[in-house]
Motif scaffolding. Structure first.
Motif, PDB file in Angstrom:
ATOM      1  N   LYS B   9      -3.876 -11.154   0.083  1.00  0.00           N
ATOM      2  CA  LYS B   9      -4.431 -10.561  -0.912  1.00  0.00           C
ATOM      3  C   LYS B   9      -4.701  -8.984  -0.817  1.00  0.00           C
ATOM      4  CE  LYS B   9      -8.202 -10.650  -4.098  1.00  0.00           C
ATOM      5  NZ  LYS B   9      -7.597 -10.882  -5.339  1.00  0.00           N
ATOM      6  N   TYR B  10      -4.775  -8.700   0.529  1.00  0.00           N
ATOM      7  CA  TYR B  10      -5.111  -7.218   0.871  1.00  0.00           C
ATOM      8  C   TYR B  10      -4.021  -6.838   1.957  1.00  0.00           C
ATOM      9  CZ  TYR B  10      -9.580  -7.718  -1.203  1.00  0.00           C
ATOM     10  OH  TYR B  10     -10.648  -7.892  -2.147  1.00  0.00           O
ATOM     11  N   LEU B  11      -3.211  -5.508   1.713  1.00  0.00           N
ATOM     12  CA  LEU B  11      -2.232  -5.251   2.757  1.00  0.00           C
ATOM     13  C   LEU B  11      -2.671  -3.547   3.226  1.00  0.00           C
ATOM     14  CD1 LEU B  11       0.166  -6.057   4.403  1.00  0.00           C
ATOM     15  CD2 LEU B  11       1.536  -5.748   2.143  1.00  0.00           C
ATOM     16  N   VAL B  12      -2.677  -3.259   4.306  1.00  0.00           N
ATOM     17  CA  VAL B  12      -3.018  -2.180   4.779  1.00  0.00           C
ATOM     18  C   VAL B  12      -2.071  -1.528   5.683  1.00  0.00           C
ATOM     19  CG1 VAL B  12      -4.638  -0.238   5.390  1.00  0.00           C
ATOM     20  CG2 VAL B  12      -5.535  -2.211   4.187  1.00  0.00           C
ATOM     21  N   THR B  13      -1.359  -0.706   5.462  1.00  0.00           N
ATOM     22  CA  THR B  13      -0.232  -0.243   6.220  1.00  0.00           C
ATOM     23  C   THR B  13      -0.008   1.347   6.491  1.00  0.00           C
ATOM     24  OG1 THR B  13       1.897  -0.668   7.135  1.00  0.00           O
ATOM     25  CG2 THR B  13       1.449  -0.429   4.699  1.00  0.00           C
ATOM     26  N   GLN B  14       0.769   1.750   7.224  1.00  0.00           N
ATOM     27  CA  GLN B  14       1.208   3.147   7.384  1.00  0.00           C
ATOM     28  C   GLN B  14       2.343   3.442   6.583  1.00  0.00           C
ATOM     29  OE1 GLN B  14       0.918   3.568  11.692  1.00  0.00           O
ATOM     30  NE2 GLN B  14      -1.320   4.756  11.428  1.00  0.00           N
ATOM     31  N   MET B  15       2.585   4.610   6.344  1.00  0.00           N
ATOM     32  CA  MET B  15       3.884   5.208   5.611  1.00  0.00           C
ATOM     33  C   MET B  15       4.956   4.971   6.626  1.00  0.00           C
ATOM     34  SD  MET B  15       2.480   8.989   4.513  1.00  0.00           S
ATOM     35  CE  MET B  15       4.282   9.503   4.918  1.00  0.00           C
ATOM     36  N   GLY B 107      -3.266 -10.844  -7.698  1.00  0.00           N
ATOM     37  CA  GLY B 107      -2.903  -9.646  -7.114  1.00  0.00           C
ATOM     38  C   GLY B 107      -2.750  -9.390  -5.357  1.00  0.00           C
ATOM     39  N   THR B 108      -2.282  -8.352  -5.110  1.00  0.00           N
ATOM     40  CA  THR B 108      -1.940  -7.951  -3.645  1.00  0.00           C
ATOM     41  C   THR B 108      -2.188  -6.425  -3.813  1.00  0.00           C
ATOM     42  OG1 THR B 108      -0.391  -9.456  -2.856  1.00  0.00           O
ATOM     43  CG2 THR B 108      -0.691  -7.577  -1.715  1.00  0.00           C
ATOM     44  N   ARG B 109      -3.476  -6.053  -3.160  1.00  0.00           N
ATOM     45  CA  ARG B 109      -3.935  -4.543  -3.007  1.00  0.00           C
ATOM     46  C   ARG B 109      -3.103  -3.767  -1.840  1.00  0.00           C
ATOM     47  NH1 ARG B 109      -7.302  -1.353  -5.380  1.00  0.00           N
ATOM     48  NH2 ARG B 109      -8.332  -2.976  -6.725  1.00  0.00           N
ATOM     49  N   LEU B 110      -2.113  -3.155  -2.260  1.00  0.00           N
ATOM     50  CA  LEU B 110      -1.452  -2.604  -0.892  1.00  0.00           C
ATOM     51  C   LEU B 110      -1.982  -1.040  -0.857  1.00  0.00           C
ATOM     52  CD1 LEU B 110       0.901  -2.148   0.894  1.00  0.00           C
ATOM     53  CD2 LEU B 110       2.366  -1.600  -1.163  1.00  0.00           C
ATOM     54  N   THR B 111      -2.343  -0.754   0.264  1.00  0.00           N
ATOM     55  CA  THR B 111      -2.731   0.643   0.680  1.00  0.00           C
ATOM     56  C   THR B 111      -1.907   1.094   1.509  1.00  0.00           C
ATOM     57  OG1 THR B 111      -5.342   0.032   0.249  1.00  0.00           O
ATOM     58  CG2 THR B 111      -4.885   1.950   1.114  1.00  0.00           C
ATOM     59  N   VAL B 112      -1.438   2.350   1.367  1.00  0.00           N
ATOM     60  CA  VAL B 112      -0.474   3.061   2.299  1.00  0.00           C
ATOM     61  C   VAL B 112      -1.219   4.385   2.961  1.00  0.00           C
ATOM     62  CG1 VAL B 112       1.682   3.898   2.738  1.00  0.00           C
ATOM     63  CG2 VAL B 112       1.566   2.073   1.174  1.00  0.00           C
ATOM     64  N   THR B 113      -1.457   4.490   4.174  1.00  0.00           N
ATOM     65  CA  THR B 113      -1.954   5.539   4.768  1.00  0.00           C
ATOM     66  C   THR B 113      -1.013   6.497   5.649  1.00  0.00           C
ATOM     67  OG1 THR B 113      -2.589   4.301   6.750  1.00  0.00           O
ATOM     68  CG2 THR B 113      -4.162   3.952   4.880  1.00  0.00           C
TER      69      THR B 113
END
Lengths: 111, 113
Positions: B9-15, B107-113
């Motif tokens: 559902k949520y995906l937080v990952t680095q560049m 949905g999958t909320r992808l956040t790229v930091t």
């Protein structure tokens, strides 16, 4: 490129008011679909209009397809807080393309 | 429950990282899609598969690679993630018939930091 223009982009009203959302294009569509999306969820189909001039009613929601099949409208009577959400119109593009969406109308109904 | 389900559902990952999103539908539909919804809520088609065969591939960077092991599954793998990839990605399915409605996952909320 087929485009669907929705207006207004944002709408904030009081409970009990009426409202209309418009979906316009310069292209002809074989049908148009209306979806509603709530936060954290995917869009859910409300209705499909197929015939030019068609009017469909879903409780307090009235959907109309333009005679030329280039535009559609969604009218909500006596809006309620539960109507709050993102309303999207969508139409299938040319043969072999997927459903294309308008940019949506964010509706907020406060009590 | 009959539905389209996608994970996570949520995906937080680095560049620069590589990540995958999975999607499954048990509606018996022939066609599956990936849509991207940007910060302004605009939904744009990325890919469409019909019975495991790619039929629509919009202008999407080749860092995005869909894979359909069978007609009930359509996964999305993204290589070398960039900040601009941050968005909500929706999987959907439909019958092959023209004008068939789409059934979306949540949905999958992808956040790229």
């Amino acid at each position: 490129t087929q485009l669907l223009e929705q207006s207004p982009q944002f709408l904030s009203i009081q409970e009990g008011e009426n409202l209309t959302v418009y979906c316009n294009s310069s292209s002809v569509f074989s049908s148009l679909q209306w979806y509603r999306q709530e936060p954290g969820e995917g869009p859910v189909l409300l209705v499909t209009v197929v015939t030019g001039g068609e009017v469909k009613k879903l409780k307090r929601l009235t959907f109309q397809f333009g005679d030329a099949r280039k535009d559609s409208s969604l009218h909500i009577t006596a809006a309620q807080p539960g109507d709050t959400g993102l309303y999207l119109c969508a139409g299938e593009g040319q043969a072999g393309t997927a459903l294309i969406f308008g940019k949506g109308t964010t509706l907020s109904v406060s009590s | 429950d009959t539905a389209v389900s996608q994970t996570p559902k949520y995906l937080v990952t680095q560049m620069g990282n590589d990540k995958s999103i999975k999607c499954e539908q048990n509606l018996g539909h022939d066609t599956m899609y990936w849509y991207k919804q940007d910060s302004k809520k605009f939904l744009k088609i990325m890919f469409s598969y019909n019975n495991k065969e790619l039929i629509i591939n919009e202008t999407v960077p080749n860092r995005f690679s869909p894979k359909s092991p069978d007609k009930a599954h359509l996964n999305l793998h993204i290589n070398s993630l960039e900040l601009g990839d941050s968005a909500v990605y929706f999987c959907a399915s439909s019958q092959r018939d023209r004008d068939s409605p789409l059934h979306f996952g949540n949905g999958t909320r992808l956040t790229v930091t």
